[in-house]
Design a protein around this motif. Structure first.
Motif, mmCIF file in Angstrom:
data_model
loop_
_atom_site.group_PDB
_atom_site.id
_atom_site.type_symbol
_atom_site.label_atom_id
_atom_site.label_comp_id
_atom_site.label_asym_id
_atom_site.label_seq_id
_atom_site.Cartn_x
_atom_site.Cartn_y
_atom_site.Cartn_z
ATOM 1 N N ARG A 26 7.356 73.547 41.757
ATOM 2 C CA ARG A 26 8.761 73.901 42.013
ATOM 3 C C ARG A 26 9.264 74.924 40.994
ATOM 4 O O ARG A 26 10.044 75.815 41.337
ATOM 5 C CB ARG A 26 9.622 72.645 42.039
ATOM 6 C CG ARG A 26 9.295 71.771 43.253
ATOM 7 C CD ARG A 26 10.283 70.667 43.480
ATOM 8 N NE ARG A 26 10.228 69.583 42.535
ATOM 9 C CZ ARG A 26 9.566 68.440 42.731
ATOM 10 N NH1 ARG A 26 8.890 68.240 43.847
ATOM 11 N NH2 ARG A 26 9.594 67.492 41.821
ATOM 12 N N LEU A 27 8.810 74.832 39.754
ATOM 13 C CA LEU A 27 9.186 75.846 38.761
ATOM 14 C C LEU A 27 8.635 77.217 39.158
ATOM 15 O O LEU A 27 9.317 78.236 39.013
ATOM 16 C CB LEU A 27 8.678 75.455 37.376
ATOM 17 C CG LEU A 27 9.502 74.428 36.618
ATOM 18 C CD1 LEU A 27 8.813 74.060 35.310
ATOM 19 C CD2 LEU A 27 10.902 74.939 36.354
ATOM 20 N N ARG A 28 7.410 77.245 39.657
ATOM 21 C CA ARG A 28 6.826 78.518 40.108
ATOM 22 C C ARG A 28 7.610 79.088 41.295
ATOM 23 O O ARG A 28 7.819 80.299 41.380
ATOM 24 C CB ARG A 28 5.365 78.339 40.465
ATOM 25 C CG ARG A 28 4.485 78.105 39.264
ATOM 26 C CD ARG A 28 3.038 77.878 39.691
ATOM 27 N NE ARG A 28 2.277 77.278 38.632
ATOM 28 C CZ ARG A 28 1.586 77.944 37.714
ATOM 29 N NH1 ARG A 28 1.590 79.261 37.740
ATOM 30 N NH2 ARG A 28 0.909 77.317 36.782
ATOM 31 N N LEU A 29 8.044 78.222 42.202
ATOM 32 C CA LEU A 29 8.868 78.676 43.321
ATOM 33 C C LEU A 29 10.173 79.275 42.816
ATOM 34 O O LEU A 29 10.626 80.315 43.302
ATOM 35 C CB LEU A 29 9.152 77.531 44.289
ATOM 36 C CG LEU A 29 7.992 77.099 45.177
ATOM 37 C CD1 LEU A 29 8.334 75.806 45.899
ATOM 38 C CD2 LEU A 29 7.635 78.195 46.160
ATOM 39 N N LEU A 30 10.791 78.622 41.833
ATOM 40 C CA LEU A 30 12.042 79.154 41.272
ATOM 41 C C LEU A 30 11.827 80.524 40.656
ATOM 42 O O LEU A 30 12.666 81.413 40.794
ATOM 43 C CB LEU A 30 12.607 78.211 40.209
ATOM 44 C CG LEU A 30 13.357 76.991 40.700
ATOM 45 C CD1 LEU A 30 13.955 76.247 39.522
ATOM 46 C CD2 LEU A 30 14.439 77.352 41.678
ATOM 47 N N ALA A 31 10.705 80.703 39.974
ATOM 48 C CA ALA A 31 10.410 82.001 39.364
ATOM 49 C C ALA A 31 10.319 83.082 40.439
ATOM 50 O O ALA A 31 10.779 84.210 40.242
ATOM 51 C CB ALA A 31 9.123 81.918 38.559
ATOM 52 N N THR A 32 9.758 82.739 41.589
ATOM 53 C CA THR A 32 9.670 83.685 42.700
ATOM 54 C C THR A 32 11.056 84.041 43.223
ATOM 55 O O THR A 32 11.312 85.180 43.619
ATOM 56 C CB THR A 32 8.833 83.075 43.855
ATOM 57 O OG1 THR A 32 7.549 82.745 43.358
ATOM 58 C CG2 THR A 32 8.699 84.032 45.012
ATOM 59 N N ALA A 44 7.634 83.241 49.584
ATOM 60 C CA ALA A 44 7.970 82.598 48.307
ATOM 61 C C ALA A 44 6.819 81.728 47.827
ATOM 62 O O ALA A 44 6.606 81.585 46.622
ATOM 63 C CB ALA A 44 9.242 81.765 48.456
ATOM 64 N N ALA A 45 6.071 81.147 48.752
ATOM 65 C CA ALA A 45 4.975 80.231 48.400
ATOM 66 C C ALA A 45 3.649 80.951 48.195
ATOM 67 O O ALA A 45 2.668 80.324 47.793
ATOM 68 C CB ALA A 45 4.835 79.174 49.486
ATOM 69 N N GLU A 46 3.623 82.241 48.447
ATOM 70 C CA GLU A 46 2.377 82.996 48.331
ATOM 71 C C GLU A 46 1.804 82.897 46.920
ATOM 72 O O GLU A 46 2.514 83.042 45.933
ATOM 73 C CB GLU A 46 2.632 84.458 48.688
ATOM 74 C CG GLU A 46 1.379 85.270 48.868
ATOM 75 C CD GLU A 46 1.682 86.640 49.407
ATOM 76 O OE1 GLU A 46 1.220 87.619 48.806
ATOM 77 O OE2 GLU A 46 2.401 86.728 50.423
#
Length: 107
Positions: A26-32, A44-46
């Motif tokens: 979820r943190l990685r998604l937020l960064a995107t 976003a999930a790539e």
């Protein structure tokens, strides 16, 4: 076109936000989503290697906690960060989370 249910700004709970931020995916998604633009969920999930149903779960947790908004247009879903709402409710929390997300990529 419709928006999926999400808490109103005043109803965003700190504990729910912290729970949502406690996962690296979820943190990685937020960064995107940090650029404040609207992204297709798939885009976003790539680059994040989790099963599609698991990714759907992560998007749901982020939405229900108040971190993102999700718009559905036909079969497509688009997500964006609720930066203004979060900064209004909990100043500085989102910036700290995005800093932490950046440090994940440096590992």
């Amino acid at each position: 076109m419709r928006y999926l249910p999400q808490p109103a700004t005043g109803d965003i709970e700190f504990v729910a936000v912290m729970h949502a931020l406690s996962d690296q995916v979820r943190l990685r998604l937020l960064a995107t989503l940090a650029d404040d633009a609207e992204h297709a969920c798939a885009a976003a999930a790539e680059g994040i290697d989790v099963h599609k149903s698991t990714m759907s779960h992560h998007f749901r947790v982020l939405r229900e906690s108040g971190l993102i908004t999700t718009r559905q247009d036909g079969r497509n879903r688009f997500v964006s960060l609720r930066r203004t709402d979060l900064d209004t409710r909990f100043p500085g929390v989102l910036d700290a989370a995005l800093t932490a997300a950046t440090s994940l990529d440096e590992r």
